[in-house]
Every structure is written in structure tokens, then in C-alpha cells.
Design a protein around this motif. Sequence first.
Motif, PDB file in Angstrom:
ATOM      1  N   ALA A 256       0.816  -1.216   0.000  1.00 49.31           N
ATOM      2  CA  ALA A 256       0.000   0.000   0.000  1.00 49.31           C
ATOM      3  C   ALA A 256       0.848   1.263   0.000  1.00 49.31           C
ATOM      4  O   ALA A 256       0.373   2.330  -0.386  1.00 49.31           O
ATOM      5  CB  ALA A 256      -0.931   0.009   1.216  1.00 49.31           C
ATOM      6  N   GLY A 257       2.112   1.144   0.416  1.00 50.07           N
ATOM      7  CA  GLY A 257       3.007   2.299   0.453  1.00 50.07           C
ATOM      8  C   GLY A 257       3.796   2.497  -0.826  1.00 50.07           C
ATOM      9  O   GLY A 257       4.561   3.460  -0.932  1.00 50.07           O
ATOM     10  N   GLY A 258       3.654   1.592  -1.787  1.00 47.56           N
ATOM     11  CA  GLY A 258       4.228   1.780  -3.116  1.00 47.56           C
ATOM     12  C   GLY A 258       5.714   1.597  -3.226  1.00 47.56           C
ATOM     13  O   GLY A 258       6.202   0.696  -3.909  1.00 47.56           O
ATOM     14  N   ILE A 259       6.457   2.450  -2.556  1.00 47.94           N
ATOM     15  CA  ILE A 259       7.929   2.401  -2.611  1.00 47.94           C
ATOM     16  C   ILE A 259       8.515   2.261  -1.213  1.00 47.94           C
ATOM     17  O   ILE A 259       9.634   2.685  -0.934  1.00 47.94           O
ATOM     18  CB  ILE A 259       8.518   3.647  -3.314  1.00 47.94           C
ATOM     19  CG1 ILE A 259       8.024   4.941  -2.662  1.00 47.94           C
ATOM     20  CG2 ILE A 259       8.181   3.628  -4.807  1.00 47.94           C
ATOM     21  CD1 ILE A 259       8.685   6.205  -3.214  1.00 47.94           C
ATOM     22  N   GLY A 260       7.735   1.654  -0.319  1.00 53.45           N
ATOM     23  CA  GLY A 260       8.234   1.373   1.017  1.00 53.45           C
ATOM     24  C   GLY A 260       7.771   2.337   2.100  1.00 53.45           C
ATOM     25  O   GLY A 260       8.281   2.276   3.222  1.00 53.45           O
ATOM     26  N   ILE A 261       6.813   3.212   1.795  1.00 56.85           N
ATOM     27  CA  ILE A 261       6.296   4.112   2.818  1.00 56.85           C
ATOM     28  C   ILE A 261       5.396   3.303   3.753  1.00 56.85           C
ATOM     29  O   ILE A 261       4.425   2.700   3.300  1.00 56.85           O
ATOM     30  CB  ILE A 261       5.494   5.274   2.189  1.00 56.85           C
ATOM     31  CG1 ILE A 261       6.359   6.024   1.174  1.00 56.85           C
ATOM     32  CG2 ILE A 261       4.974   6.211   3.265  1.00 56.85           C
ATOM     33  CD1 ILE A 261       7.634   6.615   1.743  1.00 56.85           C
ATOM     34  N   PRO A 262       5.686   3.278   5.055  1.00 58.00           N
ATOM     35  CA  PRO A 262       4.874   2.464   5.970  1.00 58.00           C
ATOM     36  C   PRO A 262       3.433   2.962   6.054  1.00 58.00           C
ATOM     37  O   PRO A 262       3.181   4.114   6.393  1.00 58.00           O
ATOM     38  CB  PRO A 262       5.586   2.641   7.325  1.00 58.00           C
ATOM     39  CG  PRO A 262       6.975   3.071   6.978  1.00 58.00           C
ATOM     40  CD  PRO A 262       6.833   3.901   5.740  1.00 58.00           C
ATOM     41  N   THR A 263       2.506   2.096   5.720  1.00 54.34           N
ATOM     42  CA  THR A 263       1.085   2.402   5.849  1.00 54.34           C
ATOM     43  C   THR A 263       0.311   1.103   5.938  1.00 54.34           C
ATOM     44  O   THR A 263       0.726   0.077   5.390  1.00 54.34           O
ATOM     45  CB  THR A 263       0.575   3.259   4.670  1.00 54.34           C
ATOM     46  OG1 THR A 263      -0.771   3.659   4.911  1.00 54.34           O
ATOM     47  CG2 THR A 263       0.643   2.503   3.359  1.00 54.34           C
ATOM     48  N   ALA A 264      -0.797   1.129   6.644  1.00 57.07           N
ATOM     49  CA  ALA A 264      -1.600  -0.076   6.824  1.00 57.07           C
ATOM     50  C   ALA A 264      -3.023   0.330   7.168  1.00 57.07           C
ATOM     51  O   ALA A 264      -3.274   1.440   7.643  1.00 57.07           O
ATOM     52  CB  ALA A 264      -1.023  -0.951   7.941  1.00 57.07           C
ATOM     53  N   GLY A 265      -3.956  -0.587   6.928  1.00 53.34           N
ATOM     54  CA  GLY A 265      -5.342  -0.277   7.226  1.00 53.34           C
ATOM     55  C   GLY A 265      -6.211  -1.508   7.271  1.00 53.34           C
ATOM     56  O   GLY A 265      -5.776  -2.623   6.952  1.00 53.34           O
ATOM     57  N   VAL A 266      -7.454  -1.291   7.654  1.00 50.60           N
ATOM     58  CA  VAL A 266      -8.437  -2.352   7.764  1.00 50.60           C
ATOM     59  C   VAL A 266      -9.700  -1.916   7.030  1.00 50.60           C
ATOM     60  O   VAL A 266     -10.197  -0.808   7.240  1.00 50.60           O
ATOM     61  CB  VAL A 266      -8.771  -2.655   9.241  1.00 50.60           C
ATOM     62  CG1 VAL A 266      -9.802  -3.778   9.335  1.00 50.60           C
ATOM     63  CG2 VAL A 266      -7.519  -3.016  10.020  1.00 50.60           C
ATOM     64  N   LEU A 267     -10.207  -2.784   6.169  1.00 53.57           N
ATOM     65  CA  LEU A 267     -11.480  -2.576   5.478  1.00 53.57           C
ATOM     66  C   LEU A 267     -12.478  -3.591   6.027  1.00 53.57           C
ATOM     67  O   LEU A 267     -12.117  -4.744   6.268  1.00 53.57           O
ATOM     68  CB  LEU A 267     -11.309  -2.774   3.977  1.00 53.57           C
ATOM     69  CG  LEU A 267     -10.426  -1.748   3.263  1.00 53.57           C
ATOM     70  CD1 LEU A 267      -9.845  -2.336   1.981  1.00 53.57           C
ATOM     71  CD2 LEU A 267     -11.210  -0.477   2.968  1.00 53.57           C
ATOM     72  N   MET A 268     -13.732  -3.174   6.218  1.00 50.27           N
ATOM     73  CA  MET A 268     -14.665  -4.091   6.859  1.00 50.27           C
ATOM     74  C   MET A 268     -16.108  -3.809   6.472  1.00 50.27           C
ATOM     75  O   MET A 268     -16.440  -2.736   5.956  1.00 50.27           O
ATOM     76  CB  MET A 268     -14.525  -4.038   8.385  1.00 50.27           C
ATOM     77  CG  MET A 268     -14.835  -2.715   9.040  1.00 50.27           C
ATOM     78  SD  MET A 268     -13.478  -1.532   8.887  1.00 50.27           S
ATOM     79  CE  MET A 268     -14.055  -0.241  10.012  1.00 50.27           C
ATOM     80  N   LYS A 269     -16.957  -4.805   6.744  1.00 52.85           N
ATOM     81  CA  LYS A 269     -18.390  -4.638   6.594  1.00 52.85           C
ATOM     82  C   LYS A 269     -18.885  -3.676   7.682  1.00 52.85           C
ATOM     83  O   LYS A 269     -18.279  -3.596   8.756  1.00 52.85           O
ATOM     84  CB  LYS A 269     -19.098  -5.991   6.690  1.00 52.85           C
ATOM     85  CG  LYS A 269     -18.765  -6.928   5.534  1.00 52.85           C
ATOM     86  CD  LYS A 269     -19.432  -8.291   5.675  1.00 52.85           C
ATOM     87  CE  LYS A 269     -19.112  -9.191   4.482  1.00 52.85           C
ATOM     88  NZ  LYS A 269     -19.685 -10.547   4.614  1.00 52.85           N
ATOM     89  N   PRO A 270     -19.974  -2.951   7.443  1.00 54.90           N
ATOM     90  CA  PRO A 270     -20.409  -1.918   8.383  1.00 54.90           C
ATOM     91  C   PRO A 270     -20.660  -2.418   9.797  1.00 54.90           C
ATOM     92  O   PRO A 270     -20.389  -1.698  10.773  1.00 54.90           O
ATOM     93  CB  PRO A 270     -21.691  -1.361   7.748  1.00 54.90           C
ATOM     94  CG  PRO A 270     -22.084  -2.333   6.699  1.00 54.90           C
ATOM     95  CD  PRO A 270     -20.841  -2.997   6.253  1.00 54.90           C
TER      96      PRO A 270
END
Length: 414
Positions: A256-270
Motif C-alpha cells: 500500500a506504500g508503493g515504494i516502502g512508505i509504511p502504511t496499513a489499514g483495515v477494510l470491513m463490513k459496516p
Amino acid sequence: MEDFFTKNMSRYRGDGPYLYVDDVKNIDAASGTFNLPLGYTHPRLANKLKKQIDRCAHLSSAYTWEMSQHILKKLRKHTPPAIDRIWLRDVSGSGAVECAIRMAQKYTKRSGVISLYLSHHGQSLATAQISGNAFRIKNFNINIAGSLKIPTPPSIMAMNADDTSLASYPDLDEMLQLGSNDNIACLIIEPIMGNGGNIVIPQEFYRSLREFCHKNGIVIIADEVQTGFGRTGTFFASNGYAKELDPDIIVFAKGAGGIGIPTAGVLMKPELDVLESFEHSSTSGANPLSLVALNEVIDIIEDEAILANVTENEEFLRDSLLSLQSKYRDISGVRGLGYMFGFDTPSAEYAAKAIEIAASRGLIIRGARYGKSRALKVRPPLICTRQHLAEIILKLDETFSVMSKVHSLVKEVA
């Protein structure tokens, strides 16, 4: 005079899929451990990040909610239909997996986690504990009450082409009855088990898990830290090869960070959007640089036809690896999807030596530490063209040519 730090950091320079170490050119067939789907450098993304650094590199998450929702709108095109919420307060896969577990625990009012042997879900205390390995946790312990580990099904590429059934797999209901205390909140699974040796889960197994979890009120978490953002040829495996799983939660990070940028997340049902802001957060979560990277990576994947590049070249990569398997008896079990392939070697020692020989020829590959540690993984940046893949295959060919001679010599001496 150049200081020590600057001098040492200047030894390393990236250029797309290439890493230069002391001006020696290496092609990275490991994507920096999945962190570099766009390679070491991508001018469009880098320019956006530079501009943001000049504005500010950190903001409290109180100021970034609207940007998170903007990113969610973009991601909705690539998620299963029922998933329409996002939680962006992490910079690592471990943190995001813990967030997903908390959601499931609060929603179900249970605590246990079902996971698979050979799985990898992170290196924090909790995520290492639920991962399907022992070496990371032998000196540490955190007990998540009611948790249960179940066997890993055979990789689909290792099964007989005429028989991909799971007839010999243990009964899931029986494992739940015998191995748990009815305190299971969620089941977590990697659509392809990367650290376990690039195990491709049979789609029939996804269907079995979905039916089992729905029947028992268990939340399904798809850990797409490694498979997300185009790695298997679709944006998420959960909306492609693994759509039969129908997860309630998707976890992403790494690519998700493309070139190594730290990023993270969660996608979920409502219905899983149950956490208060104070119940899971990281000081650096949803920082401006992570958000800029994540937002731009989504656009780049779409604008530069990254998914099409992966799907168009998948057959070439697979067939090339199968040709090497036919050529060298020390290569077996080629398996994978998209730009996420692996194969087995005779032993852990052999795999380690092959990595060393490959490095001497300017090829970066990585192995799997789980199980018998004999697998090697080929997972190039998603920007790699057919010419890049051909270069990787050539260097693998050279590596195993050397290895076959070394292996034969060792056998003769023995």
C-alpha cells in the motif's frame, strides 16, 4: 567531510526494480519483502511525497479523517460489495491485524482466533502468537483465550491436476468441537500463504471456511498484507482468486506504500465498524506521508495499468519457472499467482546456498523460514516488464546451474 551515517547510506541506491549496493546492480525478485510493488523509485509518487514533506510530515488523526474517507471511496471499486468501511490508524501489518482481531472480539463478545499452521500474521506479541509457527514465540507468550490452529491444506499446485478435492482434510466442525471452548471470535487466513512457502489455497477450501464460519457466527478476516494491491493480479485477492472466501474484514499494508512508505489499514463490513477511536490507534497512523502514498498508489495502479501488466505476464513467469523445474531436478512444486510464485528445493541448507549464489549474480531472492525452510519465493515488483522477468529467470538459471554442480559434487564426496 561526509559523516559516517551519510557515507553508509549513500552505498544504496534504487532505480525501479534495481538496487545498487556500492554501485553493484541487483534486480530485486523479492520486492523488498513485498514493500515495493512500484520498485525502489517511482518519480510520480516520490514528487508527491517531497511536496508533502515541505508542508508537514505528521498530523494528529483528528485532522486526517476526511482524507481517509476519500481513500475509502477509491478502494471501494476494488473490494467485495459488502465491505464499505475503513480504519486507517496503523503503519504496520501487525498493528492492522491486531485491529481486525479487536473488531471481531468486540463484535462477537468472544476472544479466540482460528489460524492456520504455516501462517504469518505479524511480529507483535499477539500476531506472532496466532501465526502458525513456533520459532518467533519460543521465548515469549501472550494467551488469546480460546484460540485454535488448524492444518494447512495442500497447495493447489502440489495437488494432482485431476484431483483438487479436500477429501483427506480434517472435519472443521470436529476440530472446533474437540479443540475449542466455543469462544471463537474470528478466523484469519492469508489468501496465499507467503511466509509459509507461497502456498496457494484451493478455492474449495475457501468455500468450506465460509460455510463453517457463517454457521458458527465466526468473523472471517482476510490477511492481505502480502496479497493486496495487485500482487495476485487483482487489486485484492478477496475480489479475485479468493472471492469465494467472502471475508468480513480485509487487512492491508506493505504494498500500500508503493515504494516502502509504511502504511496499513483495515477494510470491513459496516457491522464490524465497532471500535471507538481510543480502542485501537497508533501515534503515526494515518500520517500525511502514509496517506499521500496510499492515495497515489491507488491512482498509479489504475493509471499505469499495473494489474494488466501482472495478468499479461503471469503466464510467462509461471511457464519460465516450470521450464526451470523441468531442467533442474532440485526445483519442484512451482506454484503461485500473478507476481507471487514459489518453489521447493531439497533442503533449508540448499535454499540458503542458492540465495547466496543468486546474490553473487545480482539477483535478490528470499526463502521461507517456516516448515522445512526449503522454499524459495519469486515475487518481483509489479512494474516489472517481461524483459525484467526474463532477466530474473536467466539469473535463476545461472544460479541453479551452479547449484546442480555443487550438489552433485557434495553427493559424490559423501
